[in-house]
Design a protein around this motif. Sequence first.
Motif, PDB file in Angstrom:
ATOM      1  N   CYS A  32     -11.066  10.204  10.235  1.00 32.85           N
ATOM      2  CA  CYS A  32      -9.551   9.681  10.525  1.00 32.85           C
ATOM      3  C   CYS A  32      -8.834   9.441  11.391  1.00 32.85           C
ATOM      4  O   CYS A  32      -9.303  11.062  11.970  1.00 32.85           O
ATOM      5  CB  CYS A  32      -8.727  10.570   8.809  1.00 32.85           C
ATOM      6  N   GLU A  63      -5.634  10.655  11.083  1.00 31.72           N
ATOM      7  CA  GLU A  63      -4.319  11.746  11.364  1.00 31.72           C
ATOM      8  C   GLU A  63      -4.905  12.368   9.975  1.00 31.72           C
ATOM      9  O   GLU A  63      -5.618  11.774   9.179  1.00 31.72           O
ATOM     10  CB  GLU A  63      -2.979  10.931  10.713  1.00 31.72           C
ATOM     11  N   LEU A  64      -4.213  13.475  10.031  1.00 33.98           N
ATOM     12  CA  LEU A  64      -4.331  14.752   8.656  1.00 33.98           C
ATOM     13  C   LEU A  64      -3.610  14.106   7.558  1.00 33.98           C
ATOM     14  O   LEU A  64      -4.640  14.156   6.614  1.00 33.98           O
ATOM     15  CB  LEU A  64      -4.000  15.816   8.367  1.00 33.98           C
ATOM     16  N   GLN A  65      -2.423  13.023   7.811  1.00 33.61           N
ATOM     17  CA  GLN A  65      -1.928  12.512   6.566  1.00 33.61           C
ATOM     18  C   GLN A  65      -3.005  11.529   5.613  1.00 33.61           C
ATOM     19  O   GLN A  65      -2.807  11.575   4.974  1.00 33.61           O
ATOM     20  CB  GLN A  65      -0.558  11.722   6.826  1.00 33.61           C
ATOM     21  N   ASP A  66      -3.653  10.930   6.293  1.00 32.95           N
ATOM     22  CA  ASP A  66      -4.390   9.990   5.923  1.00 32.95           C
ATOM     23  C   ASP A  66      -5.971  10.056   5.297  1.00 32.95           C
ATOM     24  O   ASP A  66      -5.655   9.591   4.465  1.00 32.95           O
ATOM     25  CB  ASP A  66      -5.341   9.288   7.322  1.00 32.95           C
ATOM     26  N   GLN A 106      -4.945  12.936   3.737  1.00 30.98           N
ATOM     27  CA  GLN A 106      -4.831  14.073   2.525  1.00 30.98           C
ATOM     28  C   GLN A 106      -4.602  12.617   1.195  1.00 30.98           C
ATOM     29  O   GLN A 106      -5.075  13.106   0.267  1.00 30.98           O
ATOM     30  CB  GLN A 106      -3.117  14.092   2.981  1.00 30.98           C
ATOM     31  N   MET A 107      -4.331  11.625   2.280  1.00 33.97           N
ATOM     32  CA  MET A 107      -3.925  10.953   0.922  1.00 33.97           C
ATOM     33  C   MET A 107      -5.301   9.900   0.290  1.00 33.97           C
ATOM     34  O   MET A 107      -5.670   9.668  -0.877  1.00 33.97           O
ATOM     35  CB  MET A 107      -3.534   9.332   1.505  1.00 33.97           C
ATOM     36  N   HIS A 117      -8.046  11.926   0.260  1.00 31.69           N
ATOM     37  CA  HIS A 117      -8.551  13.036  -0.496  1.00 31.69           C
ATOM     38  C   HIS A 117      -7.884  12.593  -1.735  1.00 31.69           C
ATOM     39  O   HIS A 117      -8.428  13.493  -3.103  1.00 31.69           O
ATOM     40  CB  HIS A 117      -7.840  14.268   0.251  1.00 31.69           C
ATOM     41  N   SER A 118      -6.572  12.353  -2.011  1.00 32.56           N
ATOM     42  CA  SER A 118      -5.465  12.265  -3.261  1.00 32.56           C
ATOM     43  C   SER A 118      -6.798  11.176  -3.762  1.00 32.56           C
ATOM     44  O   SER A 118      -6.434  11.246  -5.100  1.00 32.56           O
ATOM     45  CB  SER A 118      -4.537  12.590  -2.981  1.00 32.56           C
TER      46      SER A 118
END
Length: 97
Positions: A24, A26-29, A31-32, A34-35
């Motif tokens: 990924c 970005e970390l946000q990507d 995290q999304m 992962h959710s």
Amino acid sequence: MTALEKATGDVVFKFEPFVLHVLCQELQDAQMLHSVAVDSGFRNSGITVGRGGKITMAVRSTHCLEVPLSHKGRLLVSEEYIEFLVHVANQKMEENI
């Protein structure tokens, strides 16, 4: 069964779970993703951030199976049980798909 009967050591029937590694930006990507993975039943999923900042999200299934079949050449289970294990492993493979 023929190979199993000839074995002189320990034999284990093993089915490994599905694993998908996603790099990924970005970390946000991560995290999304992962959710979404956890919500979809892939409870063993996780995020790793390497020293160089590389962000990897691993989607992991919980469908594993590891069963000893023989110990020191001595068969511990019946042929019927091995056929059952193969059936269970094939079901887990279908669930992975």
